[in-house]
Design an enzyme around this catalytic site. Structure first.
Site, PDB file in Angstrom:
ATOM      1  N   ILE A  40       0.813  -1.218   0.000  1.00 27.96           N
ATOM      2  CA  ILE A  40       0.000   0.000   0.000  1.00 27.96           C
ATOM      3  C   ILE A  40       0.843   1.265   0.000  1.00 27.96           C
ATOM      4  O   ILE A  40       0.301   2.364  -0.051  1.00 27.96           O
ATOM      5  CB  ILE A  40      -0.961   0.029   1.203  1.00 27.96           C
ATOM      6  CG1 ILE A  40      -0.205  -0.107   2.525  1.00 27.96           C
ATOM      7  CG2 ILE A  40      -2.009  -1.064   1.073  1.00 27.96           C
ATOM      8  CD1 ILE A  40      -1.107  -0.034   3.762  1.00 27.96           C
ATOM      9  N   GLY A  41       2.179   1.144   0.054  1.00 28.29           N
ATOM     10  CA  GLY A  41       3.020   2.342   0.021  1.00 28.29           C
ATOM     11  C   GLY A  41       4.487   1.984  -0.020  1.00 28.29           C
ATOM     12  O   GLY A  41       4.902   0.917   0.434  1.00 28.29           O
TER      13      GLY A  41
ATOM     14  N   GLY B 284       8.587   4.067  -0.110  1.00 26.51           N
ATOM     15  CA  GLY B 284       9.367   5.300  -0.099  1.00 26.51           C
ATOM     16  C   GLY B 284      10.775   5.018   0.353  1.00 26.51           C
ATOM     17  O   GLY B 284      11.181   3.858   0.513  1.00 26.51           O
TER      18      GLY B 284
ATOM     19  N   VAL C 234       5.382  -0.453   2.794  1.00 28.54           N
ATOM     20  CA  VAL C 234       4.271  -0.711   3.693  1.00 28.54           C
ATOM     21  C   VAL C 234       3.290  -1.675   3.036  1.00 28.54           C
ATOM     22  O   VAL C 234       2.901  -1.482   1.881  1.00 28.54           O
ATOM     23  CB  VAL C 234       3.546   0.593   4.088  1.00 28.54           C
ATOM     24  CG1 VAL C 234       2.451   0.302   5.121  1.00 28.54           C
ATOM     25  CG2 VAL C 234       4.528   1.614   4.636  1.00 28.54           C
TER      26      VAL C 234
ATOM     27  N   LYS D 150       5.152  -2.217   8.182  1.00 25.76           N
ATOM     28  CA  LYS D 150       6.124  -1.317   7.564  1.00 25.76           C
ATOM     29  C   LYS D 150       7.521  -1.913   7.708  1.00 25.76           C
ATOM     30  O   LYS D 150       8.070  -1.997   8.812  1.00 25.76           O
ATOM     31  CB  LYS D 150       6.069   0.077   8.191  1.00 25.76           C
ATOM     32  CG  LYS D 150       7.144   1.026   7.662  1.00 25.76           C
ATOM     33  CD  LYS D 150       7.021   2.421   8.257  1.00 25.76           C
ATOM     34  CE  LYS D 150       5.864   3.180   7.650  1.00 25.76           C
ATOM     35  NZ  LYS D 150       5.903   4.615   8.038  1.00 25.76           N
TER      36      LYS D 150
ATOM     37  N   ASP E  48       8.623  16.656  11.423  1.00 29.18           N
ATOM     38  CA  ASP E  48       8.292  16.618   9.996  1.00 29.18           C
ATOM     39  C   ASP E  48       6.776  16.611   9.810  1.00 29.18           C
ATOM     40  O   ASP E  48       6.230  15.818   9.043  1.00 29.18           O
ATOM     41  CB  ASP E  48       8.917  15.394   9.332  1.00 29.18           C
ATOM     42  CG  ASP E  48       8.861  15.470   7.798  1.00 29.18           C
ATOM     43  OD1 ASP E  48       8.696  16.597   7.274  1.00 29.18           O
ATOM     44  OD2 ASP E  48       8.969  14.428   7.141  1.00 29.18           O
TER      45      ASP E  48
END
Length: 470
Positions: free
Chosen positions: A176-177, A179, A184, A199, A293
């Site tokens: 689903i992700g 980077g 993830v 993750k 952040d």
């Protein structure tokens, strides 16, 4: 003002909080049960306990509970709160003892169930009985040590991390992700029968430098213990063949970044989102944790309407590079650009930048990848726009000041300021409680009824006279 606290080792797990709400005007009664502290009460649907009455403020009060205590805080509401017959001062936490009765207008709130008691059996027994939803102390340090030892092996990721693979008790369902920080997956926790976010953290040698910083390890452990409705929950941490991993609460919805790209939020909705973010900052700052952040991509708007802050310091602790340089240019405070000391006021700046963008449609300062107008002498943020009240613009100018000392000092002060503005902009109907107010209201009703009767008599006399003279 009371602040929500995460459970500490040895505190145990709180019993669910039961709140019984009786409307004394029609004698209807409803019971609610909550398992997470705090419980926010107010007219806004974003509250944990929404009370849709005009005399209830948008953010009226807050109940906090743990195995040791229960307390209530009035958040500066218009009509106030009465506890056991005494009017409460705003933003002061007061204990909720056995049989406590809280009045908000015509609503009577009681709290049936066992009163909080001290945990027994010592720290070890408390940890054994603790909920599996929060990682135990020391877990993040172990992950950091594993990251420091592990080389970066992308091939291992491809061999181990794919839909259908099983890692411990977790079965990966779909990616689903992805980077620089890691990848993830949505995963199934086969032991607890729930969906989670898995993750996988990308190892790297740069983390070895950070690992030697004792303060950073302490902060990492504090992050792991953050438990709050507006912060995504960290369930577990461990290592596998591909390297370290984190297991987090799985969220449904979209990031605030995606929501902002799709449509513009109204003023009241933007303030509510900002308040939800401020709740998270209040809780984290009280625990000594700074996000560093905060940005729309790290704020998640759930399909239920709840708002949660993501990656609360985890990226800065477990990711590579100098921790002082963490940040996203558009939302970085001047002290971040200068590699200076970062503190809660740094998070307040980022939260204010997000709110400014929500209500004006633009960032407060012109910014590029390596420069911000906030660094120029005499810089002032651009916060004015049609529909933005001056009191909100004034708060944004404070919170976005290049001088950190001029900003609200932390999440608690930022939250209090936002709640005060929300209360003034969405002021509910005052409750008439004094004898004078009641007398005036009944006098008005009597005058209206007398006038109505007089008008009826006059009309009847007119009809009779017409019949006699016809």
């Amino acid at each position: 003002m009371g602040t929500a606290r995460s459970l500490r080792a040895g505190e145990g797990v709180p019993a669910p909080l039961v709140v019984r709400v009786e409307d004394t005007s029609d004698h209807s009664t409803v019971e609610y049960t909550f398992t997470h502290s705090p419980v926010r009460i107010g007219r806004s649907a974003r509250n944990d306990l929404p009370l849709h009455h005009r005399f209830v403020s948008a953010s009226h009060g807050l109940v906090e509970f743990s195995p040791r205590e229960r307390s209530y805080t009035d958040l500066g509401s218009t009509n106030g709160s009465v506890l056991d017959g005494a009017q409460l001062a705003p933003r002061v936490a007061v204990p909720l003892g056995p049989g406590a009765e809280l009045l908000i207008g015509s609503l009577r709130l009681t709290f049936p169930g066992a009163a909080p008691v001290l945990a027994t059996g010592g720290e070890d027994a408390a940890l054994e009985s603790a909920s599996p939803s929060v990682i135990r102390p020391g877990g993040i340090t172990a992950v950091m040590q594993q990251i420091a030892r592990a080389p970066t092996l992308d091939q291992a990721w491809q061999d181990v991390l794919f839909p259908g693979s099983v890692i411990g008790r977790f079965e990966l369902v779909r990616e689903i992700g992805r980077g620089s920080f890691g990848v993830v997956f949505e995963a199934e926790d086969r032991q607890l029968r729930r969906r989670v976010a898995f993750k996988a953290v990308r190892p790297g040698r740069t983390s070895q430098v950070q690992l030697r910083q004792e303060q950073l390890q302490k902060e990492a452990e504090a992050i792991a213990q953050l438990t709050h409705p507006n912060i995504v929950t960290l369930y577990d941490a461990g290592t596998c063949q591909s390297g370290p991993y984190l297991v987090l609460e799985l969220l449904r919805g979209e990031t605030l970044y995606d929501a902002m790209r799709r449509s513009r939020l109204g003023l009241s909705q933007a303030i509510e989102v900002a308040i939800e973010i401020a709740w998270a900052l209040d809780h984290a700052h009280a625990a000594g944790v700074v996000h560093r952040d905060l940005k729309p991509a790290n704020v998640f708007v759930c399909s239920t309407g709840a708002v949660k802050v993501l990656d609360f310091g985890i990226a800065s602790v477990l990711g590579g590079g100098d921790v002082r340089a963490v940040g996203t240019p558009a939302y970085m405070a001047p002290e971040q650009w200068r590699m200076g000391q970062q503190e809660p006021r740094t998070d307040v700046y980022a939260a204010a930048a997000i709110l400014c963008e929500l209500v004006t449609g633009r960032l407060p300062y012109r910014v590029t990848r390596d420069w911000s107008a906030a660094l120029e002498p005499g810089a002032r943020p651009s916060v004015e726009a049609p529909g933005v009240p001056e009191e909100l613009a004034h708060l944004l100018r404070r919170a976005l000041s290049p001088d950190a000392a001029e900003r609200p000092r932390d999440g608690a002060e930022w939250l209090a300021a936002l709640l005060a503005i929300q209360e003034r902009l969405d002021r509910p109907r005052p409750v008439e409680t004094s004898p004078i107010d009641m007398a005036r209201r009944w006098a008005s009703r009597i005058e209206w009824r007398v006038a109505l009767v007089a008008a009826g008599i006059t009309a009847a006399a007119g009809v009779l006279l017409y019949e006699l003279l016809r």
